[in-house]
Every structure is written in C-alpha cells, then in structure tokens.
Design a protein around this motif. Sequence first.
Motif, PDB file in Angstrom:
ATOM      1  N   GLU A  65      33.961  33.884  36.096  1.00 33.31           N
ATOM      2  CA  GLU A  65      34.252  32.658  36.814  1.00 33.31           C
ATOM      3  C   GLU A  65      35.685  32.557  37.572  1.00 33.31           C
ATOM      4  OE1 GLU A  65      32.299  30.480  37.388  1.00 33.31           O
ATOM      5  OE2 GLU A  65      30.709  31.208  36.051  1.00 33.31           O
ATOM      6  N   HIS A  99      23.434  27.135  43.082  1.00 27.48           N
ATOM      7  CA  HIS A  99      24.510  27.448  44.062  1.00 27.48           C
ATOM      8  C   HIS A  99      24.312  28.161  45.286  1.00 27.48           C
ATOM      9  CE1 HIS A  99      27.449  26.639  40.258  1.00 27.48           C
ATOM     10  NE2 HIS A  99      26.707  25.709  40.270  1.00 27.48           N
ATOM     11  N   VAL A 157      35.062  34.175  40.807  1.00 34.37           N
ATOM     12  CA  VAL A 157      34.472  33.427  41.726  1.00 34.37           C
ATOM     13  C   VAL A 157      35.436  32.143  42.082  1.00 34.37           C
ATOM     14  CG1 VAL A 157      32.405  31.686  41.952  1.00 34.37           C
ATOM     15  CG2 VAL A 157      32.120  33.659  40.688  1.00 34.37           C
ATOM     16  N   SER A 213      26.089  36.389  40.572  1.00 35.32           N
ATOM     17  CA  SER A 213      26.706  35.693  39.283  1.00 35.32           C
ATOM     18  C   SER A 213      25.267  35.242  38.462  1.00 35.32           C
ATOM     19  CB  SER A 213      27.271  34.255  39.707  1.00 35.32           C
ATOM     20  OG  SER A 213      28.441  34.632  40.447  1.00 35.32           O
ATOM     21  N   GLU A 245      33.913  24.833  35.490  1.00 39.09           N
ATOM     22  CA  GLU A 245      33.070  26.248  34.847  1.00 39.09           C
ATOM     23  C   GLU A 245      34.503  26.862  34.116  1.00 39.09           C
ATOM     24  OE1 GLU A 245      30.229  28.313  36.936  1.00 39.09           O
ATOM     25  OE2 GLU A 245      29.075  26.505  36.906  1.00 39.09           O
ATOM     26  N   GLU A 252      23.606  29.235  38.852  1.00 34.31           N
ATOM     27  CA  GLU A 252      24.193  29.922  39.852  1.00 34.31           C
ATOM     28  C   GLU A 252      23.335  30.240  41.055  1.00 34.31           C
ATOM     29  OE1 GLU A 252      27.466  30.578  39.812  1.00 34.31           O
ATOM     30  OE2 GLU A 252      27.792  30.291  37.667  1.00 34.31           O
ATOM     31  N   GLU A 295      27.202  34.397  44.536  1.00 33.00           N
ATOM     32  CA  GLU A 295      26.440  33.249  43.708  1.00 33.00           C
ATOM     33  C   GLU A 295      25.019  33.892  43.084  1.00 33.00           C
ATOM     34  OE1 GLU A 295      27.817  30.659  42.917  1.00 33.00           O
ATOM     35  OE2 GLU A 295      29.285  30.372  44.157  1.00 33.00           O
ATOM     36  N   GLN A 299      34.015  24.820  40.220  1.00 37.01           N
ATOM     37  CA  GLN A 299      34.756  26.092  39.454  1.00 37.01           C
ATOM     38  C   GLN A 299      35.744  25.412  38.696  1.00 37.01           C
ATOM     39  OE1 GLN A 299      32.177  28.624  40.315  1.00 37.01           O
ATOM     40  NE2 GLN A 299      34.060  29.215  39.556  1.00 37.01           N
TER      41      GLN A 299
HETATM   42 FE1  OFO Z   1      28.621  29.479  40.991  1.00 33.38          FE
HETATM   43  O1  OFO Z   1      29.650  28.675  39.568  1.00 33.38           O
HETATM   44 FE2  OFO Z   1      29.874  29.920  38.226  1.00 33.38          FE
HETATM   45  O2  OFO Z   1      30.209  31.304  39.107  1.00 33.38           O
END
Ligand code: OFO
Length: 167
Positions: free
Chosen positions: A89, A48, A92, A15, A125, A45, A12, A122
């Motif tokens: 993404e 997060h 992730v 990111s 995103e 991020e 994170e 997610q």
């Molecule tokens: Fe942490 O949500 Fe995008 O990578």
Amino acid sequence: MEKALNAQIRVEAESSQVYLSMACWAEIKGLEGIAQFMYKHSDEERMHMLKLVKFVNERGGHAIISELSAPDTDFGTFQKMFEQLYDHEIFVSKAINELVHVTLTEKDYATHNFLQWYVAEQIEEEALARTILDKINLIGNDKGGLYLFDRDVQMITVDSAAADPGA
Ligand code: OFO
C-alpha cells in the motif's frame, strides 16, 4: 498523462492479483477470515482499476489492459503477509503521488481532481493496514488470539470505496 494513467491501471490490476494470491494462501492454510478479507481487498483493487479504465476512455484516451507480473504464492506467515500488504500500500501511495505530480506539471486539473479520490483512499488503506499490524503485534504467538483475529478481520473493510457513488 494517458501513459501515466495506464501505468496506474497496471499497478491496480497487479494489486488485485497480489491480494487474490494472498487470499488463496490464507484459504489453503485454513485462515478463512483472512482469506475473505483478502478476496474483498482484491475486488476493491479491481474496482480501483476499472474506475481508471473508464476515466481514461471517457476522456478520449485508450485504457490499455496489459500483461501483469505474477504475484508471490507463498507468504510465510500471516504476520509477514500483512507486513507485505502494508508495504504494498505504501508503494501504491507513492505511485498515486507521482501521478498527482504529473497532473500538476501538465496542468491537467480535471485528472488532478479525479485523482483526489485515490489520494483519500490510500490514506485509509494505509491506516487500515497499520491498525491490522498493531492488532497482530498484540496477538504475538497466542493461538487463541489468532483464532479471534481470523474471525474478526473479515469484518474490516475500507468503506470509502463503498460510499463512493462513482464506484
Ligand atoms: Fe488501489 O488501493 Fe490499495 O493498493
């Protein structure tokens, strides 16, 4: 479990750095709206990451703040940059899925429950990134289209994070 959560803290954080670097690239290219979108995404991020940090520490673990890989600094074109965002993404999402898998093998249902927020995030995103790529494909090489896209993209955000009371 703690080790896996710490690995996700790093994902994170990285990111956040990737999107911060994208924001800088867009800003120096005069793409002000895209830059604002990326700055916001970078902040998200970080949020997060912090949410994971607090969870690990509150559960009696130790959240580790580690060194980070340097992100790219040149993204070629704004189209390529958003493709890279989408790919990131997806990466992730895979990491979150792996983490959820660990909770099941370890029978750690508290962490499993905690991670459901990330699973939902997610999905949003990825959907957001796909929507943006669709818009970019519509624009093609049209300069007027890019002007409107740059103006409008800063209004787009993932709102689940904002709506989360624990965020
Ligand atoms: Fe942490 O949500 Fe995008 O990578």
